[in-house]
Scaffold this active site. Structure first.
Site, PDB file in Angstrom:
ATOM      1  N   LYS A 105     -24.356   9.425   5.824  1.00 20.39           N
ATOM      2  CA  LYS A 105     -23.867   9.680   7.178  1.00 20.39           C
ATOM      3  C   LYS A 105     -22.343   9.762   7.159  1.00 20.39           C
ATOM      4  O   LYS A 105     -21.677   9.210   6.278  1.00 20.39           O
ATOM      5  CB  LYS A 105     -24.282   8.543   8.114  1.00 20.39           C
ATOM      6  CG  LYS A 105     -25.795   8.346   8.255  1.00 20.39           C
ATOM      7  CD  LYS A 105     -26.409   9.378   9.153  1.00 20.39           C
ATOM      8  CE  LYS A 105     -27.852   9.014   9.493  1.00 20.39           C
ATOM      9  NZ  LYS A 105     -28.484  10.052  10.331  1.00 20.39           N
TER      10      LYS A 105
ATOM     11  N   HIS B 258     -37.814  12.489   1.793  1.00 21.03           N
ATOM     12  CA  HIS B 258     -37.405  13.888   1.816  1.00 21.03           C
ATOM     13  C   HIS B 258     -36.889  14.387   0.469  1.00 21.03           C
ATOM     14  O   HIS B 258     -37.330  15.416  -0.049  1.00 21.03           O
ATOM     15  CB  HIS B 258     -36.295  14.103   2.853  1.00 21.03           C
ATOM     16  CG  HIS B 258     -36.682  13.749   4.250  1.00 21.03           C
ATOM     17  ND1 HIS B 258     -37.910  14.071   4.786  1.00 21.03           N
ATOM     18  CD2 HIS B 258     -35.998  13.121   5.237  1.00 21.03           C
ATOM     19  CE1 HIS B 258     -37.964  13.647   6.034  1.00 21.03           C
ATOM     20  NE2 HIS B 258     -36.824  13.065   6.324  1.00 21.03           N
TER      21      HIS B 258
END
Length: 511
Positions: free
Chosen positions: A358, A258
């Protein structure tokens, strides 16, 4: 429509999708329920699908067509939050939903799908055009490709295409092996490697912003830009995907695909025309120009992190090693930050800082273009240093999510007496500027695949260039025993990440 220019049309979804069918392998999985079917329903809602459009879902679980339709209906109600659910539209759409169960390694599975496609061609007039969508576990990709080839489903009366979800391999060699297997059945122009970030409106708008205006492109180079920062932060943890994530990690899961694709879009050279291959050629050239780190350079240019337990907002959050399915001593990176350099004339010496993680402080994805300071500031001599407000705000921010838009930050005189400067922003927001809903990434990308437009899809040379860029880091991290965890949930990551930028006189911008 292969080779057409999608950016000439200000309303891209006006392109016509001709009669066709879609086969989804892994139709009982989360991606189908959360993204694919809701996206298709939205396309039906906006009347962008052709009459007779049909979907065949496949997974191992046996169920009749009506049960599959009811499950997809409930999923669409749940995950189409910004789309009105209209029973009559769903009922019309659901007439084209079918289900064929079967084991992906069993030839009978593909025979059943073939019979269903023939029936759809005869009764719903699909023209023999079929898009196969691999929404399975990556370990099943080659089984599906082999099964389609063995049953002859890659050929027919109309066009045949295949969409492959990421990850495209686990490393460079496995990516090449997967590509070889795919090309034994499908030609390159029939293969659509999907990266949903490229379908996001702001990522597409980078091209319009740069090449449709004469304001910023002359400044888009090493002479005016100090550094570029790309952030993809998530406030959530692994959300039940611990077993998968401990084998992937942030570098593989986000940066290799990405975020390097976003970097390529930001930094690529202008294509001569906005045609699929011309755009992808420039993106591929940029990725191929990324400097591959030597083993001894990895430590100074790449930082790995893993979140530990913490109390956030009165709630006790588990550390990664306490998540379900994760080994107690897992060496997985749930945070990764890398400094990349592009070895070409436009970008020589400009660091591209990319981070993803995260359990960070907030959910945000953006690109921050940091321009150079003015060569001389008369306000510094007068004791009115604008640096008192933090870094000088010569900054362009491209917001990808959660709110898509663009902000330009600069200094302005504060009203009143004296020459007091304050940073201000000029903001563009999609919602308020256009007054219409932006299509979700999967809506855009599904239409592109169904119309044969590969502009926003990834080519194999891009995949290989991305793997080459991260391979030395992966090798070094595999051989390293980290002292994890090294950042707490709810923070902005490990201290070493900030130190990586400080060594060059930079610091991470707080989104």
């Amino acid at each position: 429509m292969t080779g057409s220019n999608p950016f000439q049309d200000p309303i891209r979804f006006q392109r016509r999708v001709r009669p066709c069918a879609l086969v989804i392998f892994g139709a009982n999985g989360d991606l189908t329920k959360r993204k694919l079917i809701p996206a298709l329903y939205r396309l039906a809602f906006e009347r962008r699908l052709p009459p007779g459009f049909s979907v065949i879902g496949n997974s191992r679980t046996a169920m009749p067509h009506e049960t599959f339709r009811e499950k997809m209906k409930e999923a669409t109600r749940q995950f189409s939050e910004d789309t009105e659910f209209v029973d009559s539209i769903w009922d019309d759409f659901a007439q084209g939903l079918f289900y064929e169960s079967g084991d992906l390694r069993d030839p009978a599975c593909y025979a059943a799908i073939g019979h269903r496609l023939s029936e759809i061609e005869r009764t719903r007039h699909s023209g023999g055009n079929v898009l196969f969508y691999l929404s399975t576990q990556p370990s099943h990709y080659t089984a599906v490709i082999d099964g389609l080839g063995g049953a002859g489903l890659h050929q027919g009366n109309g066009w045949r295409r295949v969409v492959v979800e990421k990850p495209f391999g686990h490393d460079l060699s496995s990516a090449r092996e997967l590509d070889d297997r795919i090309h034994q059945v499908f030609s390159e122009d029939e293969v659509y490697r999907i990266d949903h970030y490229l379908g996001k409106e702001t990522v597409q708008n980078i091209l319009a912003f740069r090449f449709g205006n004469g304001i910023f492109e002359p400044l888009w180079n090493r002479g005016y830009i100090s550094n570029v920062q790309i952030t993809a932060a998530e406030s959530i943890g692994v959300e039940g995907r611990g077993a998968y994530y401990q084998e992937a990690g942030a570098l593989r899961d986000m940066i290799q695909n990405h975020l390097l694709q976003i970097m390529a879009t930001v930094a690529m050279e202008p294509p001569a025309v906005f045609e699929s291959n011309a755009v992808r050629n420039e993106r591929a050239k940029l990725l191929g120009s990324i400097r591959v780190l030597r083993p001894e350079e990895v430590a100074a240019n790449a930082v790995a992190g893993q979140y530990g337990p913490a109390g956030v907002g009165g709630q006790q959050l588990a550390g990664f090693r306490q998540e379900e399915g994760v080994r107690p001593q897992a060496n997985t990176d749930t945070y990764a930050a890398v400094t990349f350099f592009v070895d070409n004339w436009r970008w020589a010496g400009v660091p591209f800082y990319i981070r993803s993680g995260k359990r960070l402080a907030k959910r945000v994805t953006d690109i921050a273009i940091h321009f150079n300071d003015a060569p001389h500031s008369p306000f510094d001599a007068a004791g009115m240093d604008p640096g008192a407000f933090g870094s000088r705000p010569n900054l362009l921010i491209l917001r990808v999510q959660p709110e898509e838009g663009i902000s330009l930050r600069f200094l302005s005189k504060q009203p009143g007496s004296g020459m007091t400067l304050r940073p201000v922003s000029m903001d563009f927001k999609y919602g308020s500027s256009f007054g219409v809903r932006s299509p979700a990434a999967y809506e855009t990308l599904l239409v592109d695949a169904l119309t044969g437009d590969a502009t926003l899809y990834t080519r194999q040379d891009m995949v290989e260039a991305s793997w080459r860029a991260v391979t030395p880091i992966l090798d070094a991290w595999t051989a390293t025993k980290f002292d994890f965890p090294n950042y707490t949930a709810g923070s902005w990551g490990p201290a070493a990440s900030e130190a990586m930028l400080n060594r060059r006189g930079h610091s991470w911008r707080t989104p």
